[in-house]
Design an enzyme around this catalytic site. Structure first.
Site, PDB file in Angstrom:
ATOM      1  N   ARG A 234       0.859  -1.183   0.000  1.00  0.00           N
ATOM      2  CA  ARG A 234       0.000   0.000   0.000  1.00  0.00           C
ATOM      3  C   ARG A 234       0.894   1.232   0.000  1.00  0.00           C
ATOM      4  NH1 ARG A 234      -3.394  -2.691  -1.623  1.00  0.00           N
ATOM      5  NH2 ARG A 234      -5.449  -3.182  -0.773  1.00  0.00           N
ATOM      6  N   GLU A 263      -2.509   7.579  -4.870  1.00  0.00           N
ATOM      7  CA  GLU A 263      -2.846   6.958  -6.164  1.00  0.00           C
ATOM      8  C   GLU A 263      -4.323   7.075  -6.541  1.00  0.00           C
ATOM      9  OE1 GLU A 263      -1.724   2.816  -5.170  1.00  0.00           O
ATOM     10  OE2 GLU A 263      -3.817   2.287  -5.479  1.00  0.00           O
ATOM     11  N   HIS A 295      -0.637  -0.093  -9.727  1.00  0.00           N
ATOM     12  CA  HIS A 295      -1.392  -1.047  -8.901  1.00  0.00           C
ATOM     13  C   HIS A 295      -1.863  -2.247  -9.735  1.00  0.00           C
ATOM     14  CE1 HIS A 295      -3.622  -1.085  -4.825  1.00  0.00           C
ATOM     15  NE2 HIS A 295      -3.464  -2.327  -5.249  1.00  0.00           N
TER      16      HIS A 295
HETATM   17  P1  NAD Z   1      -1.178 -11.298   5.061  1.00  0.00           P
HETATM   18  O1  NAD Z   1      -2.194 -10.875   6.071  1.00  0.00           O
HETATM   19  O2  NAD Z   1      -1.142 -12.734   4.648  1.00  0.00           O
HETATM   20  O3  NAD Z   1       0.292 -10.896   5.553  1.00  0.00           O
HETATM   21  C1  NAD Z   1       0.580  -9.681   6.167  1.00  0.00           C
HETATM   22  C2  NAD Z   1       1.671  -9.930   7.201  1.00  0.00           C
HETATM   23  O4  NAD Z   1       2.012  -8.669   7.778  1.00  0.00           O
HETATM   24  C3  NAD Z   1       1.235 -10.859   8.349  1.00  0.00           C
HETATM   25  O5  NAD Z   1       2.161 -11.920   8.481  1.00  0.00           O
HETATM   26  C4  NAD Z   1       1.213  -9.950   9.569  1.00  0.00           C
HETATM   27  O6  NAD Z   1       1.619 -10.614  10.770  1.00  0.00           O
HETATM   28  C5  NAD Z   1       2.231  -8.882   9.173  1.00  0.00           C
HETATM   29  N1  NAD Z   1       2.033  -7.609   9.882  1.00  0.00           N
HETATM   30  C6  NAD Z   1       0.884  -6.922  10.078  1.00  0.00           C
HETATM   31  N2  NAD Z   1       1.135  -5.782  10.743  1.00  0.00           N
HETATM   32  C7  NAD Z   1       2.472  -5.752  10.985  1.00  0.00           C
HETATM   33  C8  NAD Z   1       3.322  -4.843  11.648  1.00  0.00           C
HETATM   34  N3  NAD Z   1       2.840  -3.725  12.214  1.00  0.00           N
HETATM   35  N4  NAD Z   1       4.637  -5.135  11.708  1.00  0.00           N
HETATM   36  C9  NAD Z   1       5.136  -6.273  11.155  1.00  0.00           C
HETATM   37  N5  NAD Z   1       4.364  -7.189  10.516  1.00  0.00           N
HETATM   38  C10 NAD Z   1       3.052  -6.922  10.438  1.00  0.00           C
HETATM   39  O7  NAD Z   1      -1.418 -10.344   3.805  1.00  0.00           O
HETATM   40  P2  NAD Z   1      -0.937 -10.599   2.288  1.00  0.00           P
HETATM   41  O8  NAD Z   1      -1.987 -11.371   1.561  1.00  0.00           O
HETATM   42  O9  NAD Z   1       0.444 -11.098   2.299  1.00  0.00           O
HETATM   43  O10 NAD Z   1      -1.012  -9.110   1.718  1.00  0.00           O
HETATM   44  C11 NAD Z   1      -0.163  -8.077   2.187  1.00  0.00           C
HETATM   45  C12 NAD Z   1      -0.639  -6.765   1.649  1.00  0.00           C
HETATM   46  O11 NAD Z   1      -0.447  -6.723   0.227  1.00  0.00           O
HETATM   47  C13 NAD Z   1      -2.148  -6.498   1.790  1.00  0.00           C
HETATM   48  O12 NAD Z   1      -2.461  -5.978   3.069  1.00  0.00           O
HETATM   49  C14 NAD Z   1      -2.441  -5.506   0.696  1.00  0.00           C
HETATM   50  O13 NAD Z   1      -2.325  -4.189   1.215  1.00  0.00           O
HETATM   51  C15 NAD Z   1      -1.309  -5.748  -0.307  1.00  0.00           C
HETATM   52  N6  NAD Z   1      -1.813  -6.221  -1.612  1.00  0.00           N
HETATM   53  C16 NAD Z   1      -1.468  -5.524  -2.730  1.00  0.00           C
HETATM   54  C17 NAD Z   1      -1.921  -5.951  -3.984  1.00  0.00           C
HETATM   55  C18 NAD Z   1      -1.537  -5.237  -5.265  1.00  0.00           C
HETATM   56  O14 NAD Z   1      -2.152  -5.488  -6.312  1.00  0.00           O
HETATM   57  N7  NAD Z   1      -0.543  -4.369  -5.277  1.00  0.00           N
HETATM   58  C19 NAD Z   1      -2.736  -7.082  -4.072  1.00  0.00           C
HETATM   59  C20 NAD Z   1      -3.057  -7.778  -2.906  1.00  0.00           C
HETATM   60  C21 NAD Z   1      -2.595  -7.350  -1.675  1.00  0.00           C
END
Ligand code: NAD
Length: 329
Positions: A234, A263, A295
């Site tokens: 993000r 964005e 994105h």
């Molecule tokens: P997920 O929930 O599987 O993994 C996120 C990880 O971050 C978890 O392991 C959690 O413990 C960790 N986390 C949360 N807060 C934290 C903090 N303060 N400090 C350290 N670690 C922390 O999520 P995911 O499926 O891997 O997705 C991650 C992110 O990717 C989503 O939240 C979304 O914003 C982004 N995303 C972007 C796109 C894109 O098209 N660019 C698509 C899908 C997801």
């Protein structure tokens, strides 16, 4: 169910229309993004279906409640754009698509790393112009380099597997230490250690109060000179002003960004005929060592299919009075 579909894009419309037909839902596609000014379009519908740059803030959700909207279905994993407290207090369930293809996003992060490093985007343009010079195209071996993954959940862990194949050393920082990944060679370290030792850092945490502007002047100053920063998570994880300053000073070696904190209203749109009003984005676009995609990390056939089918499953569950598997609670 009558579904008001906001921020519609051509790449998803046919798929959703087909699935809605299969389940006898009535779906209307609006190109406009959902916010407090456009929420009235949902009048007469049961459900709104929203994307990442729709603004489901308190004002919007209150209007949706007045319009008797019963369900908010997000076609995204992230839900930082939704005021969940208000939705819960007004008893409108919010469902999301927690996992549609972690491979799509991890593979795009890898594409950004490879492109920035080996400059294939520049080589492509050069060769088409009969410029066969290699000057300025020198990259580095990924083998043996240290990559820091901030967030080792679904996407971070997939990128870990990919990077292992390249022979990288991989450091991870996450709230939870995952023993399975540890056994496979991921070394969990403190944020400070990750910042100090990584040649490449890739962000995979959600945007929360704690992670807002996680990459800022202070954290950037702790990183190795020449660092490559990748953000497919993000935009607001990175303070853009700090990013620009670090690039200008030459400390940050390169940046691959699929997301940008401002964005909304730009990414996903064709603005070819308009003057770009966002001066920070305009500045970022001037750096030869910055690669921006709008994105698109999620954009694979597999991911789009999973987004549509999971969203339809949630709408069906709601209609049938079943427990909502993907409700955000
Ligand atoms: P997920 O929930 O599987 O993994 C996120 C990880 O971050 C978890 O392991 C959690 O413990 C960790 N986390 C949360 N807060 C934290 C903090 N303060 N400090 C350290 N670690 C922390 O999520 P995911 O499926 O891997 O997705 C991650 C992110 O990717 C989503 O939240 C979304 O914003 C982004 N995303 C972007 C796109 C894109 O098209 N660019 C698509 C899908 C997801």
């Amino acid at each position: 169910m009558k579904i008001a579909f906001f921020d519609t894009h051509q790449f998803e419309k046919d798929l959703f229309q087909e699935m809605a037909n299969n389940h006898s839902h009535d779906i209307v596609f609006f190109e406009t993004r959902l916010n407090h000014k456009t929420a009235h379009l949902a009048s007469g519908f049961d459900c709104v279906c929203a994307f990442v740059n729709d603004q489901l803030d308190a004002a919007t959700i209150k209007i949706l409640k007045d319009l008797k909207i019963k369900l908010i279905a997000l076609r995204s994993a992230g839900y930082n754009h939704v005021d969940l407290k208000i939705a819960q207090s007004l008893q409108i369930p919010v469902v999301r698509v927690p996992e549609y293809s972690p491979f799509a996003v991890a593979e795009h992060a890898m594409a950004l790393i490879l492109t920035l490093n080996r400059k294939t985007h520049k080589a492509y343009n050069r060769v088409r112009d009969n410029n066969f010079s290699l000057n300025g195209l020198v990259g580095f071996d990924l083998h043996g380099k240290t990559v820091g993954l901030i967030g080792t959940g679904k996407i971070g862990s997939k990128l870990f597997s990919i990077l292992k194949g390249f022979g990288c050393q991989i450091l991870g920082y996450d709230l939870k230490v995952q023993e399975e990944l540890q056994k496979q060679g991921l070394k969990f370290v403190s944020m400070e250690t990750l910042l100090q030792n990584s040649d490449i850092i890739s962000l995979h945490v959600p945007l929360t109060k704690e992670t807002f502007h996680l990459i800022n002047d202070k954290t950037l100053s702790q990183t190795k000179s020449g660092l490559m920063l990748i953000n497919t998570s993000r935009g607001a994880l990175v303070e853009t002003k700090s990013l620009i300053n670090s690039l200008k000073s030459g400390h940050l070696g390169s940046a691959g960004l699929d997301v940008y904190e401002e964005e909304a209203g730009l990414f996903f749109e064709n603005k070819t005929d308009q003057i770009l009003q966002d001066d920070q984005l305009a500045r970022l676009l001037t750096f030869p060592n910055v690669l921006i995609t709008s994105h698109q990390a999620f954009l694979t056939h597999e991911a789009l299919h999973n987004i549509a089918s999971t969203t339809m499953d949630s709408i069906n569950q709601f209609q049938q009075g079943k427990t909502l598997t993907y409700e955000i609670v």
